[in-house]
Motif scaffolding. Sequence first.
Motif, PDB file in Angstrom:
ATOM      1  N   GLY A 118      -1.898  -5.237  10.545  1.00  0.00           N
ATOM      2  CA  GLY A 118      -1.215  -4.320   9.643  1.00  0.00           C
ATOM      3  C   GLY A 118      -1.134  -4.806   8.212  1.00  0.00           C
ATOM      4  O   GLY A 118      -0.573  -4.125   7.357  1.00  0.00           O
ATOM      5  N   HIS A 119      -1.712  -5.963   7.918  1.00  0.00           N
ATOM      6  CA  HIS A 119      -1.646  -6.510   6.568  1.00  0.00           C
ATOM      7  C   HIS A 119      -2.889  -6.196   5.738  1.00  0.00           C
ATOM      8  O   HIS A 119      -2.812  -6.144   4.509  1.00  0.00           O
ATOM      9  N   GLY A 124      -5.878  -4.203   0.773  1.00  0.00           N
ATOM     10  CA  GLY A 124      -7.007  -3.418   0.284  1.00  0.00           C
ATOM     11  C   GLY A 124      -6.592  -2.349  -0.710  1.00  0.00           C
ATOM     12  O   GLY A 124      -7.306  -2.081  -1.691  1.00  0.00           O
ATOM     13  N   VAL A 125      -5.442  -1.728  -0.476  1.00  0.00           N
ATOM     14  CA  VAL A 125      -4.922  -0.746  -1.434  1.00  0.00           C
ATOM     15  C   VAL A 125      -4.661  -1.419  -2.770  1.00  0.00           C
ATOM     16  O   VAL A 125      -4.987  -0.881  -3.839  1.00  0.00           O
ATOM     17  N   SER A 153       3.057  -0.454   8.533  1.00  0.00           N
ATOM     18  CA  SER A 153       2.565  -0.846   7.207  1.00  0.00           C
ATOM     19  C   SER A 153       1.258  -0.147   6.861  1.00  0.00           C
ATOM     20  O   SER A 153       0.989   0.128   5.679  1.00  0.00           O
ATOM     21  N   ASN A 154       0.443   0.140   7.877  1.00  0.00           N
ATOM     22  CA  ASN A 154      -0.806   0.856   7.613  1.00  0.00           C
ATOM     23  C   ASN A 154      -0.533   2.257   7.084  1.00  0.00           C
ATOM     24  O   ASN A 154      -1.218   2.733   6.169  1.00  0.00           O
ATOM     25  N   MET A 159      -0.397   6.376   2.750  1.00  0.00           N
ATOM     26  CA  MET A 159       0.296   7.263   1.802  1.00  0.00           C
ATOM     27  C   MET A 159       0.051   6.831   0.366  1.00  0.00           C
ATOM     28  O   MET A 159      -0.232   7.659  -0.520  1.00  0.00           O
ATOM     29  N   ALA A 160       0.148   5.523   0.107  1.00  0.00           N
ATOM     30  CA  ALA A 160      -0.022   5.018  -1.254  1.00  0.00           C
ATOM     31  C   ALA A 160      -1.444   5.253  -1.759  1.00  0.00           C
ATOM     32  O   ALA A 160      -1.647   5.644  -2.912  1.00  0.00           O
TER      33      ALA A 160
END
Length: 272
Positions: A118-119, A124-125, A153-154, A159-160
């Motif tokens: 999940g990190h 990457g974002v 977290s993914n 969303m971001a």
Amino acid sequence: MDTHDLRLLANRIRRRDLQAVYEAGAGHIGGEMSVTDLLTALYFHTMKVDPAAPLDPNRDRLILSKGHTALALYVVLSEKGFLPKEEIATFLQHNSRLNGHPNRVKVPGVETNTGPLGHGLPVGVGMAKAAKLDGADWRTFVITGDGEMQEGSNWEAIMAAAHFGLDNLTLIIDHNRLQQGARLEDTNNLAPLPPKLAAFGWTVLEIDGHDMDQITAALSADNIASGKPTCIVAHTNKGHGISFMSDNVAWHHKVPNEAQYKQAMQELENAQ
């Protein structure tokens, strides 16, 4: 490299991975077999990377968020020239830099440490947003497992990425339907994944993750929609290419015995 050559290379990478797991007595061989075709296509067809300049600011980035399959990445990096091929024999040995999870401080070509699931996508974002701020045209690719998509977290990262219009970001989900100890559908079933990503504002492609023609076509920049990140849902098989490992949850983290090793190697050799 055309798709025929990519298939041959992926087969060679699987065989070297199998040998290294057998010799080390440890490894996540099932997920390594499922992700090999994706990694091969990325490094030998799609991504702009240079082993002679692993920190080139204009390079494309790949984050293997499912970091437990690090060995597959190490073998690919060795084939690409980031590592000496003979170093694969040191996998998991004392003082080896080839640990069970990738370490960017030790291994050239590794963009970020991964292991806790999940990190990778949140990192990457951040990378993709940084490229936008710099006006750079390099791309960021993230590979996650499908079980890993159960991490909240993914979805925050998803969303971001849509909010910031990160069309330079591609998420690849290794959708092999299995996770540690159980099937995805018996744990926390997220399938079908494509409509969920589409609902968050992503461009979504669905492919056979072992078909090089489909993989390379999906990774093409031609599929980028302006202002929208891209997700490739790659349908794969855990243990792909080895009959007794394929789609078998027991091979998430298991080492073949001598007879199994010989059978698996023969099957991969015959598949060329």
